[in-house]
Scaffold this active site. Structure first.
Site, short mmCIF file in Angstrom:
data_model
loop_
_atom_site.label_atom_id
_atom_site.label_comp_id
_atom_site.label_asym_id
_atom_site.label_seq_id
_atom_site.Cartn_x
_atom_site.Cartn_y
_atom_site.Cartn_z
N CYS A 69 49.34 24.96 7.55
CA CYS A 69 47.98 24.47 7.30
C CYS A 69 47.40 25.03 6.00
CB CYS A 69 47.10 24.86 8.49
SG CYS A 69 45.33 24.77 8.19
N GLY A 70 47.07 24.14 5.08
CA GLY A 70 46.53 24.57 3.79
C GLY A 70 45.21 25.29 3.91
N HIS A 71 44.33 24.82 4.81
CA HIS A 71 43.04 25.47 4.99
C HIS A 71 43.21 26.87 5.59
CE1 HIS A 71 40.95 21.91 3.80
NE2 HIS A 71 41.47 21.18 4.78
N CYS A 72 44.21 27.02 6.46
CA CYS A 72 44.49 28.34 7.03
C CYS A 72 44.96 29.30 5.94
CB CYS A 72 45.57 28.24 8.11
SG CYS A 72 45.17 27.12 9.47
#
Length: 526
Positions: A69-72
């Site tokens: 996950c990029g946001h993670c």
């Protein structure tokens, strides 16, 4: 860019073989599986040690994440920094993380459907965690946790203490209550827990009521700008409504006219005011600076309904201009945008007087002013290509042609997911270029707007079947040529709809801004 995105608009434990060896060699090792390991100051949690973590820490904020996950990945350094800060303050307040893709039992137990999801567990309570609502940066996380760990408001007992507290920051909230144990005071403290960017104080001493000219329970917002103080008396019949007071404080803690920059962007978009009135000007021009007077004079009329914002077209706001179809040469100019659907309205008058601005805004609110829709010019060969290139001006005649079945990709040039499926879409166009009743098309939604269709993420695929009725079907299945073809050959449905196997959605977060929205990991959100 924050503004363009918001006004439109980015392995647990050992390896398996090691686990097998441990199980074969020494079964007793299982009792050690509840040990709390750490990465930096972040607890690494799984189903065997989760209960222990809850029992040992009064407040435990847990991030449920996915490694891909990029946001993670974006949140990780801020989450780690916040963990270190909080651990240095108290061992009772900790941060932990769970790889929800590996710990599926925990993910299921806590209803994790998007990444990252942050939940607060208090006093070992496993059944009623609290959703995290703060900013997703280190300072925001720390403040959010501190406000829940300690008293949410400072007790002010005399005039000197109150005066010092009120002058300590640009914005301060003080609740004056005759009974600090009463329902109104308790509701006020609930508001204080949530609004972590403002310091809150409470007072019940008669001398403080007199010093600030109050006779009854009142919430006072003190600020070092605009009118200086705003009072919100507590209705003796209705009491204090938490949601209402929260929004009032958010609105009135902002300047009447906000200047858009890196420090104010989070506040501008988190306040959830439904309309933004924007003055675009070149701040290097003294002649244009004077236009702010009429703009400011009109602002108070619409407080809470319309947020007034100044954007410097040669400064921080330059990168949002394409979203409005503008260049710096268009300044000075005024636009109003509806935040729910990004509809933009242009004030045509040459006058920047407060009277003209009020009239324009009221016309938009009353529905008398039509939105200004962007449209690029169609390429000369737009209909000669396998994939037809649509623009705002040509969309209606193509998409709603009753003799054609039209499959349209709505995209953004910067969208990585759009780029990933571009080849498949071109191949689909080649496959159907000679079909008389099937049209494969695309539209750049950053340069073209449609009156009755709102695009909320990229890519979005819509199918417009032939025949009357202006029907539209959103395509939500796999993005490959063969599945596209099955969909088209079956008249806009798939013969047997298999469950869509895809990565779970991420939460879309604007840096430094709270978010409650989930996004599809296979799309870039606006």
């Amino acid at each position: 860019l924050v503004l363009s995105l918001a006004w439109l608009c980015p392995a647990l434990g050992a390896e398996e073989k090691d686990g097998e060896v441990v199980a074969e060699e020494e079964e007793e090792e299982e009792v050690l599986s509840d040990e709390l390991e750490e990465e930096g100051d972040v607890l690494v949690l799984h189903e065997h040690n989760f209960a222990r973590a809850l029992s040992e820490h009064r407040l435990l904020l847990v991030e449920f994440y996915a490694p891909w996950c990029g946001h993670c990945q974006q949140l990780a350094p801020d989450f780690a920094q916040a963990a270190s800060t909080l651990r240095n303050e108290s061992n009772l307040v900790r941060l932990g993380k769970v790889d929800a893709t590996a710990q599926t039992a925990l993910a299921s137990e806590f209803g994790i459907t998007s990444y990252p999801t942050l939940k607060l567990f208090r006093d070992g309570n496993r059944t009623h965690p609290v959703a995290y609502t703060g900013r997703r940066d280190a300072e925001g996380i720390v403040r959010w946790m501190q406000r829940r760990a300690g008293p949410s408001a400072t007790l002010l007992q005399d005039t000197d203490t109150a005066a010092t507290f009120i002058s300590s920051q640009d914005v301060v909230v003080v609740g004056f209550f005759k009974d600090l144990g009463g329902e109104a005071a308790q509701a006020f403290l609930e508001v204080a827990i949530e609004l972590v960017d403002m310091p809150f104080g409470v007072a019940e001493e008669d001398q403080l009521f007199q010093a600030y000219g109050l006779l009854a329970d009142t919430v006072c917002l003190f600020k070092k700008f605009d009118e200086g103080r705003t009072d919100f008396p507590v209705d003796p019949t209705r009491g204090l409504d938490i949601a209402e007071l929260t929004q009032l404080l958010r609105v009135h803690s902002m300047k009447l006219v906000m200047e858009f920059n890196s420090e104010t962007s989070n506040q501008i978009f988190s306040v959830k005011i439904p309309h933004h009135m924007i003055l675009f000007l070149n701040k290097s021009s003294s002649g244009q600076l004077s236009l702010q007077d009429g703009f400011r004079a009109a602002a108070s009329t619409f407080r809470g309904k319309v947020l007034f914002v100044v954007v410097d077209v040669v400064g921080y706001g330059a990168e949002v201009l394409p979203f409005f179809g503008m260049t710096p040469a268009d300044a000075p100019t005024l636009r109003l945008i509806k935040m729910e659907n990004n509809r933009k309205y242009q004030m045509e008058q040459d006058s920047f007087s407060d009277t003209a601005i009020r009239s324009f805004i009221q016309g938009v609110l009353d529905g008398r002013v039509k939105p200004r829709l962007l449209s690029a010019e169609p390429p000369e060969d737009w209909d000669k290509r396998p994939v037809k290139v649509l623009v705002g001006k040509t969309f209606e005649q193509v998409a709603f042609d009753e003799t054609k079945n039209v499959f349209v990709k709505f995209y953004a040039p910067w969208c990585s997911h759009c780029q990933a499926m571009a080849a498949a879409w071109e191949e689909l166009g080649e496959r159907y270029k000679d079909h008389e009743d099937i049209v494969i098309a695309e539209l750049d939604s950053t340069a073209n707007e449609l009156e009755n269709i709102t695009i909320s993420g990229f890519p979005t695929l819509h199918y417009f079947p032939a025949g009357p009725g202006r029907k539209m079907v959103e395509y939500k299945s796999a993005r490959d040529v063969e599945t596209f073809s099955k969909f088209l050959e079956n008249g806009g449905t798939l013969p047997e709809e298999p469950p869509v196997v895809s990565k779970m959605p991420e939460n879309s977060t604007i840096p430094g801004e709270p978010s409650s929205l989930g996004t599809d990991e296979s799309r870039d959100e606006l």
